[in-house]
Write a protein that holds these residues in place. Structure first.
Motif, PDB file in Angstrom:
ATOM      1  N   GLU A   1      27.433  22.126 -56.784  1.00  0.00           N
ATOM      2  CA  GLU A   1      26.638  21.310 -55.950  1.00  0.00           C
ATOM      3  C   GLU A   1      27.546  20.559 -54.922  1.00  0.00           C
ATOM      4  OE1 GLU A   1      23.712  17.429 -56.884  1.00  0.00           O
ATOM      5  OE2 GLU A   1      25.171  17.891 -58.324  1.00  0.00           O
ATOM      6  N   PHE A   2      28.829  19.798 -55.098  1.00  0.00           N
ATOM      7  CA  PHE A   2      29.587  19.528 -54.450  1.00  0.00           C
ATOM      8  C   PHE A   2      30.946  20.484 -54.185  1.00  0.00           C
ATOM      9  CE2 PHE A   2      27.670  15.831 -55.832  1.00  0.00           C
ATOM     10  CZ  PHE A   2      27.478  14.961 -54.646  1.00  0.00           C
ATOM     11  N   SER A   3      31.094  20.945 -53.004  1.00  0.00           N
ATOM     12  CA  SER A   3      32.252  21.897 -52.603  1.00  0.00           C
ATOM     13  C   SER A   3      32.502  22.024 -51.075  1.00  0.00           C
ATOM     14  CB  SER A   3      31.396  23.403 -52.935  1.00  0.00           C
ATOM     15  OG  SER A   3      32.351  24.499 -52.749  1.00  0.00           O
TER      16      SER A   3
ATOM     17  N   GLN B   1      36.433  26.195 -41.510  1.00  0.00           N
ATOM     18  CA  GLN B   1      36.210  25.100 -42.471  1.00  0.00           C
ATOM     19  C   GLN B   1      35.342  23.923 -41.902  1.00  0.00           C
ATOM     20  OE1 GLN B   1      39.612  24.306 -45.048  1.00  0.00           O
ATOM     21  NE2 GLN B   1      38.574  22.357 -46.014  1.00  0.00           N
ATOM     22  N   LEU B   2      34.375  23.732 -42.832  1.00  0.00           N
ATOM     23  CA  LEU B   2      33.555  22.508 -42.092  1.00  0.00           C
ATOM     24  C   LEU B   2      34.326  21.051 -42.636  1.00  0.00           C
ATOM     25  CD1 LEU B   2      30.020  23.433 -42.344  1.00  0.00           C
ATOM     26  CD2 LEU B   2      31.417  23.347 -40.181  1.00  0.00           C
ATOM     27  N   GLY B   3      34.022  19.997 -42.038  1.00  0.00           N
ATOM     28  CA  GLY B   3      34.703  18.684 -42.512  1.00  0.00           C
ATOM     29  C   GLY B   3      35.494  18.135 -41.875  1.00  0.00           C
TER      30      GLY B   3
ATOM     31  N   SER C   1      36.025  17.939 -48.466  1.00  0.00           N
ATOM     32  CA  SER C   1      36.053  19.037 -49.633  1.00  0.00           C
ATOM     33  C   SER C   1      34.815  18.806 -50.402  1.00  0.00           C
ATOM     34  CB  SER C   1      37.323  18.947 -50.457  1.00  0.00           C
ATOM     35  OG  SER C   1      37.471  17.783 -50.776  1.00  0.00           O
ATOM     36  N   LYS C   2      34.582  17.662 -50.951  1.00  0.00           N
ATOM     37  CA  LYS C   2      33.448  17.711 -51.885  1.00  0.00           C
ATOM     38  C   LYS C   2      32.218  17.340 -51.122  1.00  0.00           C
ATOM     39  CE  LYS C   2      36.628  16.567 -55.592  1.00  0.00           C
ATOM     40  NZ  LYS C   2      36.874  15.669 -56.394  1.00  0.00           N
TER      41      LYS C   2
END
Length: 152
Positions: free
Chosen positions: A45-47, A68-70, A80-81
Motif C-alpha cells: 500500500e505504501f511503497s 524513482q518518483l518522489g 519513499s512511503k
C-alpha cells in the motif's frame, strides 16, 4: 458449508487486493512509440514508485528501466512511503509556441498527459504529471494542498 464460504470469500479478497496493487497505469505517446509505465517497488500500500520507459520501433526496448518518483521537502517526505490514490484520464496536449531561434519560428508540441495522485504516510497529497511526447517524455511534481515556500 460455512468453511467453504469463508475460504471462497478470503480467496476473492486476496485476489481483489492483488488486482488493485498490480494494476497497470501507463501513458503512450501520440505516435504510440513511447510508453511510460508506473511501477510499484514492493506491491504494498505504501511503497516506492518508479516510472519505466519503453520504446517501440522495430523491436520493443526498455530505454529507461527506473526513474524513482518522489522528493523530500523541508517539512515532509514524499520520497519513499507513497500511496497511489488514482490516475486521472489521459488527455491530449497540443501546444503551439514561437521559437526564439532555429529553423522554424512556429513550433508545436503534441503529447498525451496523465496526472498520478499520491499521498504520503501523513496523508499529504502529491501529484505527478507525466507527459509522453513523440520524441521524449517529461514529468513534474505538483502539491495541490498547501501554500508557502519549501526547500527540496
Amino acid at each position: 458449508m460455512k468453511v467453504n464460504i469463508i475460504i471462497l470469500l478470503t480467496t476473492f479478497l486476496l485476489m481483489s487486493v492483488t488486482i488493485v496493487y498490480s494494476q497497470q497505469v501507463s501513458v503512450i505517446s501520440p505516435n504510440k512509440k513511447i510508453e511510460i509505465s508506473l511501477v510499484n517497488e514492493h506491491e504494498a500500500e505504501f511503497s516506492k514508485w518508479f516510472l519505466k520507459v519503453n520504446y517501440t520501433g522495430d523491436d520493443e526496448v526498455e530505454v529507461i528501466p527506473q526513474i524513482q518518483l518522489g522528493l523530500s521537502r523541508n517539512d515532509q517526505d514524499f520520497s519513499s512511503k507513497l500511496k497511489f490514490l488514482k490516475a486521472e484520464k489521459p488527455t491530449f496536449i497540443n501546444e503551439q509556441y514561437t521559437a526564439i531561434h532555429g529553423k522554424r519560428s512556429q513550433c508545436s508540441n503534441k503529447a498525451n498527459e496523465v496526472v498520478l495522485r499520491f499521498e504520503n504516510s501523513d496523508k499529504s497529497e502529491m501529484n505527478v504529471i507525466v507527459r509522453a511526447y513523440n520524441d521524449g517524455l517529461a514529468f513534474q511534481y505538483e502539491f495541490p494542498k498547501g501554500e508557502g515556500e519549501y526547500t527540496i
